[in-house]
Write an enzyme that holds these catalytic residues in place. Structure first.
Site, short mmCIF file in Angstrom:
data_model
loop_
_atom_site.label_atom_id
_atom_site.label_comp_id
_atom_site.label_asym_id
_atom_site.label_seq_id
_atom_site.Cartn_x
_atom_site.Cartn_y
_atom_site.Cartn_z
N LYS A 1 0.88 -1.17 0.00
CA LYS A 1 0.00 0.00 0.00
C LYS A 1 0.91 1.21 0.00
O LYS A 1 1.54 1.55 1.01
CB LYS A 1 -0.91 0.01 1.23
CG LYS A 1 -1.83 1.22 1.26
CD LYS A 1 -2.52 1.41 2.59
CE LYS A 1 -3.27 2.75 2.57
NZ LYS A 1 -3.77 3.11 3.92
N ASN B 1 -9.89 2.12 8.66
CA ASN B 1 -9.29 1.79 9.95
C ASN B 1 -9.99 2.59 11.07
O ASN B 1 -10.67 2.05 11.91
CB ASN B 1 -7.80 2.08 9.92
CG ASN B 1 -7.04 1.53 11.11
OD1 ASN B 1 -5.86 1.26 11.03
ND2 ASN B 1 -7.67 1.32 12.26
N SER B 2 -9.83 3.93 11.02
CA SER B 2 -10.32 4.76 12.13
C SER B 2 -11.81 4.59 12.37
O SER B 2 -12.26 4.57 13.53
CB SER B 2 -10.03 6.24 11.85
OG SER B 2 -8.66 6.45 11.64
N GLY C 1 -8.26 9.72 8.51
CA GLY C 1 -8.66 9.87 9.90
C GLY C 1 -9.69 10.93 10.17
O GLY C 1 -10.07 11.14 11.33
N ALA D 1 -9.39 5.85 2.97
CA ALA D 1 -9.17 7.02 3.83
C ALA D 1 -10.39 7.94 3.90
O ALA D 1 -11.03 8.24 2.89
CB ALA D 1 -7.97 7.84 3.38
N GLY D 2 -10.67 8.40 5.11
CA GLY D 2 -11.70 9.38 5.33
C GLY D 2 -13.10 8.81 5.52
O GLY D 2 -14.04 9.55 5.80
#
Lengths: 69, 266
Positions: B101, B211-212, B162, B189-190
């Site tokens: 990645k 993830n977050s 994040g 992301a986001g």
């Protein structure tokens, strides 16, 4: 000669290799862990630790797996 | 429900991160609840006396082995192509995978990828045999260039890492899907909530990486399940063919023989 391992200064003999530096940085048990090495920001494969000579001022990065996103 | 990454068919469309969980046990349970077969991780300097990193690494290895999963190392924190290429090579040795990645950050404020360095690193890594999954902005031309270099998988951001802001520019993302019909597109992301994942799938995206949104939820394990359901809903919506949007109202109930009103003279 002085080199840097993960930003910390180490005093090694003038003929030291990457393998010698790792012995100074890691215990024998720790050397069994998963890690990878870069010398002055260039990757050094495990097979080349013993025959890669160091010079004064060299910077070694020893990286370990961590969580990531 | 399957996703193909560089010829490897997976039975789940979620790629999941291993960071920020309240505990290793919650991380493990959340990953298992998500059904994801691809777990991202990283490399960093560590005090070798610290066992924390090794414990996490052992957990991730156990999860991946138990579920025939795959590791996806990242190049988080790299700001130049040279740094990213070096870290990718280190990751390949440790994790025994040619998947990477690829992250090359160009701005510390919003962690926006540097498109120039990203292209340079991508070209070098592909030449060295890597299978690159580039994290990039939602710029169509950048995505096209990455595809032209040989990236079978492209991962535009929904919004900065994040933030949980979701899909900031749906038009851009839809255009990338439209213009690169053969690329495997993973929204990365986001992402903040399950409906973001659902929307990406309704656009025809092939998967998401997050993830977050899971790790920082009040209940990460339950949120992982919610995202799995959202992916399923979005995919079923996409393949079922969404109706055309219309400018004016159309009654759903048949109007023929409507009683009581529209009487002449009423």
């Amino acid at each position: 000669m002085n080199i840097f391992i993960n930003g910390h200064q180490f005093d090694l003999n003038n003929q030291a290799t990457v393998a010698d530096a790792l012995s100074a940085f890691l215990s024998k048990e720790q050397q069994k862990l998963s890690f990878a090495v870069a010398l002055n920001s260039d990757f050094i494969g495990k097979d080349n630790y013993s025959d890669t000579a160091l010079s004064a001022g060299d910077s070694l990065d020893v990286l370990f797996p961590i969580q990531g996103g | 429900m399957s996703l193909t990454i560089y010829g490897q068919q997976l039975n789940n469309r979620m790629l999941i991160g291993s960071a920020l969980y309240p505990s290793p046990e919650i991380m493990k349970n959340a990953i298992l609840a998500s059904g994801s077969q691809v777990v991202t991780l990283s490399l960093k300097r560590q005090n070798p006396q610290s066992q924390g990193g090794q414990q996490i690494w052992q957990y991730i290895q156990d999860i991946v082995q138990q579920h025939q999963g795959y590791l996806l190392p990242n190049t988080a924190g790299c700001k130049t192509a040279k740094e990213a290429v070096t870290l990718a090579k280190m990751s390949r040795e440790i994790f025994n995978t040619d998947w990477i990645k690829l992250e090359v950050i160009g701005d510390d404020y919003n962690l926006q990828p540097d498109p120039i360095e990203l292209l340079v690193a991508t070209e070098q890594l592909i030449a060295d045999g890597f299978k690159v999954l580039p994290y990039c902005t939602d710029d169509l031309v950048l995505c096209q260039r990455l595809y032209d270099l040989g990236c079978q998988v492209i991962m535009p951001w929904a919004s900065p890492i994040g933030t949980g802001k979701g899909l900031m520019n749906p038009y851009n993302l839809e255009t990338i899907r439209l213009r690169l019909p053969n690329a495997t597109l993973i929204l990365d992301a986001g992402i903040g909530k399950p409906s973001d994942a659902c929307l990406a799938m309704e656009m025809g995206y092939d998967g998401i990486l997050l993830n977050s949104a899971i790790a920082l939820a009040d209940n990460p394990v339950n949120m992982a399940k919610a995202f799995a359901l959202a992916l399923e809903a979005g995919e079923q919506g996409y393949v079922s063919g969404v109706m055309q949007e219309r400018q004016t109202a159309h009654p759903s109930t048949p109007t023929l023989d409507t009683p009581f009103w529209h009487h002449p003279g009423a």
